[in-house]
Design a protein around this motif. Sequence first.
Motif, PDB file in Angstrom:
ATOM      1  N   LEU A  68      33.131  43.936  35.022  1.00 25.22           N
ATOM      2  CA  LEU A  68      34.047  45.497  35.502  1.00 25.22           C
ATOM      3  C   LEU A  68      32.925  46.036  35.607  1.00 25.22           C
ATOM      4  O   LEU A  68      32.577  46.583  36.535  1.00 25.22           O
ATOM      5  CB  LEU A  68      34.795  45.481  34.112  1.00 25.22           C
ATOM      6  N   ALA A  69      31.794  45.436  34.144  1.00 29.93           N
ATOM      7  CA  ALA A  69      30.971  47.579  34.717  1.00 29.93           C
ATOM      8  C   ALA A  69      29.612  46.858  35.865  1.00 29.93           C
ATOM      9  O   ALA A  69      28.982  48.507  35.861  1.00 29.93           O
ATOM     10  CB  ALA A  69      29.709  47.268  33.530  1.00 29.93           C
ATOM     11  N   HIS A  70      30.088  45.653  36.115  1.00 30.39           N
ATOM     12  CA  HIS A  70      28.789  45.553  37.633  1.00 30.39           C
ATOM     13  C   HIS A  70      29.729  45.787  38.564  1.00 30.39           C
ATOM     14  O   HIS A  70      29.305  45.160  40.081  1.00 30.39           O
ATOM     15  CB  HIS A  70      28.321  44.079  37.383  1.00 30.39           C
ATOM     16  N   LEU A  71      30.816  45.721  38.951  1.00 31.97           N
ATOM     17  CA  LEU A  71      32.124  46.064  40.137  1.00 31.97           C
ATOM     18  C   LEU A  71      31.411  47.777  40.774  1.00 31.97           C
ATOM     19  O   LEU A  71      31.118  48.292  40.138  1.00 31.97           O
ATOM     20  CB  LEU A  71      32.781  45.858  40.079  1.00 31.97           C
ATOM     21  N   SER A  72      31.443  46.804  42.162  1.00 30.41           N
ATOM     22  CA  SER A  72      31.974  48.194  43.327  1.00 30.41           C
ATOM     23  C   SER A  72      32.742  49.829  42.510  1.00 30.41           C
ATOM     24  O   SER A  72      33.653  49.213  41.910  1.00 30.41           O
ATOM     25  CB  SER A  72      32.041  48.312  44.467  1.00 30.41           C
ATOM     26  N   GLU A  94      40.039  55.817  30.260  1.00 28.13           N
ATOM     27  CA  GLU A  94      38.767  57.047  30.107  1.00 28.13           C
ATOM     28  C   GLU A  94      37.776  56.103  28.485  1.00 28.13           C
ATOM     29  O   GLU A  94      36.663  56.262  29.192  1.00 28.13           O
ATOM     30  CB  GLU A  94      39.053  58.091  29.853  1.00 28.13           C
ATOM     31  N   ALA A  95      38.254  56.185  28.169  1.00 32.13           N
ATOM     32  CA  ALA A  95      37.733  55.062  26.986  1.00 32.13           C
ATOM     33  C   ALA A  95      37.216  54.146  27.693  1.00 32.13           C
ATOM     34  O   ALA A  95      35.251  53.321  26.993  1.00 32.13           O
ATOM     35  CB  ALA A  95      38.368  54.612  25.867  1.00 32.13           C
ATOM     36  N   LEU A  96      37.818  52.627  28.554  1.00 34.97           N
ATOM     37  CA  LEU A  96      37.130  52.172  28.387  1.00 34.97           C
ATOM     38  C   LEU A  96      35.773  51.687  30.120  1.00 34.97           C
ATOM     39  O   LEU A  96      34.931  51.674  29.832  1.00 34.97           O
ATOM     40  CB  LEU A  96      38.255  50.850  29.321  1.00 34.97           C
ATOM     41  N   ARG A  97      36.234  53.011  30.792  1.00 40.60           N
ATOM     42  CA  ARG A  97      35.280  53.582  32.161  1.00 40.60           C
ATOM     43  C   ARG A  97      33.938  53.588  30.956  1.00 40.60           C
ATOM     44  O   ARG A  97      32.444  53.463  31.271  1.00 40.60           O
ATOM     45  CB  ARG A  97      36.237  54.455  32.610  1.00 40.60           C
ATOM     46  N   THR A  98      34.212  55.089  30.360  1.00 39.36           N
ATOM     47  CA  THR A  98      32.582  54.592  29.249  1.00 39.36           C
ATOM     48  C   THR A  98      31.876  54.156  28.395  1.00 39.36           C
ATOM     49  O   THR A  98      31.002  54.245  28.904  1.00 39.36           O
ATOM     50  CB  THR A  98      33.083  56.317  28.211  1.00 39.36           C
ATOM     51  N   GLU A  99      32.780  52.577  28.473  1.00 38.51           N
ATOM     52  CA  GLU A  99      32.320  52.119  27.443  1.00 38.51           C
ATOM     53  C   GLU A  99      30.762  50.855  28.464  1.00 38.51           C
ATOM     54  O   GLU A  99      30.483  50.576  28.929  1.00 38.51           O
ATOM     55  CB  GLU A  99      32.996  51.051  27.191  1.00 38.51           C
ATOM     56  N   LEU A 100      31.747  51.084  29.541  1.00 41.37           N
ATOM     57  CA  LEU A 100      31.520  50.486  31.027  1.00 41.37           C
ATOM     58  C   LEU A 100      29.906  51.151  31.805  1.00 41.37           C
ATOM     59  O   LEU A 100      29.446  50.233  31.885  1.00 41.37           O
ATOM     60  CB  LEU A 100      32.513  50.250  32.207  1.00 41.37           C
TER      61      LEU A 100
END
Length: 258
Positions: free
Chosen positions: A149-153, A178-184
């Motif tokens: 996920l962290a490397h998707l557009s 939002e917590a997941l997005r921060t970790e990504l």
Amino acid sequence: MPTEDTPNGASVGSTERSFAILEQLAAEQGSGVSALAETLSLSKSTVHNHLQTLRKLGYVVKNGDEYRLGLQFLGLGDRARQRHDLYHVAKPETDSLVEAVGERAQVMVEEDGVGIYVYQSLADQAVRTDSHIGTVVDLHATAVGKAYLAHLSDERLDAILDRDDFAEQTPNTLTDTEALRTELDEIAEQGYAFNDEERTVGMRAVGAPILADDDDRVLGALSVSGPTTRMNGSWYHEEVPEMVAQSARVIGIRATYS
């Protein structure tokens, strides 16, 4: 699950029931008509009719009063896996990683918003869980999934996160967007992801993205999993991430130029 090829998101109820029966047989490793009917809230006659059709086609076999999946699924599963070029180039490097780490490693690709293991390799001491080739995993609850996920557009990431229900699989599972997005964001910067008992209590994992060498497209992800008793300290936080990330880079290069 409705797809873009299904008019107006329509689905065929009979097909859905057949697959519900097959998935329940897989989950229970076999079952009888009455138990299936009760679990799936279907009539016994409906379950029986579906089973007889599936048995005639070779996808279900009967032993006494119990039905189970037929071996014909092995051929379908292998052909589905073989179509992924990543499986072929990832296998030798994943096996080498397992020899070095002494745990379990898995290669994941994403399909329709979920992760699917297309290859898995285990050392002798590796802990066996419910995961295997073909296992479907939630991306937000696994190291391979978060690394992917962290490397998707941004557009693709938004599309997946908007449809994910972020199911809590353990008390450690991230369920806040939002917590997941921060970790990504952190994962994208450091190049690897951790899973600290987020899918299975007592198990940790380290995952890294498999990127195309020419344009950094994310092709899949690789992870190493092991028990918390062994996956800890600098081994877990520093040494394993370095080895997983290096193996993922090698697979990405091979996938690009093979």
